[in-house]
Design a protein around this motif. Sequence first.
Motif, mmCIF file in Angstrom:
data_model
loop_
_atom_site.group_PDB
_atom_site.id
_atom_site.type_symbol
_atom_site.label_atom_id
_atom_site.label_comp_id
_atom_site.label_asym_id
_atom_site.label_seq_id
_atom_site.Cartn_x
_atom_site.Cartn_y
_atom_site.Cartn_z
ATOM 1 N N PRO A 42 0.829 -1.214 0.000
ATOM 2 C CA PRO A 42 0.000 0.000 0.000
ATOM 3 C C PRO A 42 0.863 1.263 0.000
ATOM 4 O O PRO A 42 1.915 1.313 0.647
ATOM 5 C CB PRO A 42 -0.805 -0.123 1.307
ATOM 6 N N LYS A 43 0.395 2.270 -0.731
ATOM 7 C CA LYS A 43 1.137 3.523 -0.814
ATOM 8 C C LYS A 43 0.880 4.349 0.448
ATOM 9 O O LYS A 43 -0.039 5.155 0.514
ATOM 10 C CB LYS A 43 0.706 4.306 -2.064
ATOM 11 N N ALA A 44 1.705 4.113 1.434
ATOM 12 C CA ALA A 44 1.574 4.791 2.723
ATOM 13 C C ALA A 44 2.919 4.709 3.424
ATOM 14 O O ALA A 44 3.746 3.843 3.113
ATOM 15 C CB ALA A 44 0.489 4.134 3.573
ATOM 16 N N PRO A 45 3.183 5.615 4.353
ATOM 17 C CA PRO A 45 4.419 5.525 5.133
ATOM 18 C C PRO A 45 4.545 4.156 5.794
ATOM 19 O O PRO A 45 3.562 3.606 6.299
ATOM 20 C CB PRO A 45 4.258 6.639 6.179
ATOM 21 N N ILE A 46 5.737 3.613 5.792
ATOM 22 C CA ILE A 46 5.956 2.269 6.320
ATOM 23 C C ILE A 46 5.546 2.154 7.778
ATOM 24 O O ILE A 46 5.067 1.105 8.229
ATOM 25 C CB ILE A 46 7.439 1.859 6.133
ATOM 26 N N LEU A 47 5.672 3.248 8.538
ATOM 27 C CA LEU A 47 5.280 3.209 9.948
ATOM 28 C C LEU A 47 3.775 3.003 10.102
ATOM 29 O O LEU A 47 3.327 2.355 11.049
ATOM 30 C CB LEU A 47 5.720 4.493 10.660
ATOM 31 N N TYR A 48 2.976 3.554 9.171
ATOM 32 C CA TYR A 48 1.527 3.342 9.216
ATOM 33 C C TYR A 48 1.200 1.877 8.960
ATOM 34 O O TYR A 48 0.327 1.294 9.616
ATOM 35 C CB TYR A 48 0.817 4.210 8.181
ATOM 36 N N ILE A 49 1.882 1.261 8.001
ATOM 37 C CA ILE A 49 1.636 -0.139 7.675
ATOM 38 C C ILE A 49 2.047 -1.026 8.839
ATOM 39 O O ILE A 49 1.355 -1.994 9.180
ATOM 40 C CB ILE A 49 2.387 -0.528 6.390
#
Length: 303
Positions: free
Chosen positions: A60-67
């Motif tokens: 998913p295109k999101a900051p790795i910390l969010y994932i």
Amino acid sequence: MSTTINLTPKHLFFVLVTVFVWGTNFIAIYLGLKELPPFLFCTIRFALSALPFVFFLPRPKAPILYIIGFGLFNFALQFGLLFSGIHLGLSPGLASLVMQVQVFFSIGLAFLFFNEKPNWFKIIGSLVSFAGIGIVAAHVGGDVTLIGLILTLLASFAWASGNMFTKKINAESPLSLVVWGNLVALPFMASASYFIDGTTAITHSLEHISWTAIAAIAYVVYISTHLGYGIWGLLIKMYPTSTVVPFTLLIPVVGFLSSALFLSEQLTDWKLWASFFIMGGLIFNLFEKKILSFMNNIKSKKV
């Protein structure tokens, strides 16, 4: 953000399918835990949920910390705690109910982080449903351990926290988010299984696993995780949290009925009354616009 957005008929059907899947999921968990220690069960679940799909679905295109936060809270913590709670004494029906405390956690967290202010209809409907939860809590017997109850309450808070990460991640594919979230949870749970379950218990469980446990794993992985969380991720992105989350109050109704049908868990009068209040609160939320329209018509006629 307004919280009076109603689900379309198609999305209403999708959320009801998710409710049924997650309600009956507690039976699969219970059956699997009869043969597998909780952290090993979770490890197998996360491994099969992530692999080999992670090689075909883009991150998913999101900051790795969010994932990482999504995978940690929505999967590793939620299910590690839930499986442990059921393993340590909470019945499937009661566990399905206790998990719904996440409704109130989710609405509160959405208010704090996204300024989603629930209106009075959402609050009143939640209070009506909470009366049903109170009925069940008042009838908790000695066969329910305190540690099992505490762990399941913590699991519900982890679920609510995971909902906040779901809203922060702009995932084009909800299924992709679920798969990558399970990949994040896998090393955490594998480590917990190695150090807590122990190699002896792991080896013995895998050598003596039955077709019932295999079927339970398949249901938890491919139906509850892929189908259920895929739909849930789509809906939680499209609608305000306070519109979607209250539907999970139906999960314990499904959990109680399915546990009574398949596990012979006693369905007493107080459980029926509790289900009545829980459904009553949800119906109050569903007909919010019609109630408001009816009240406005009365006011206009008086004028």
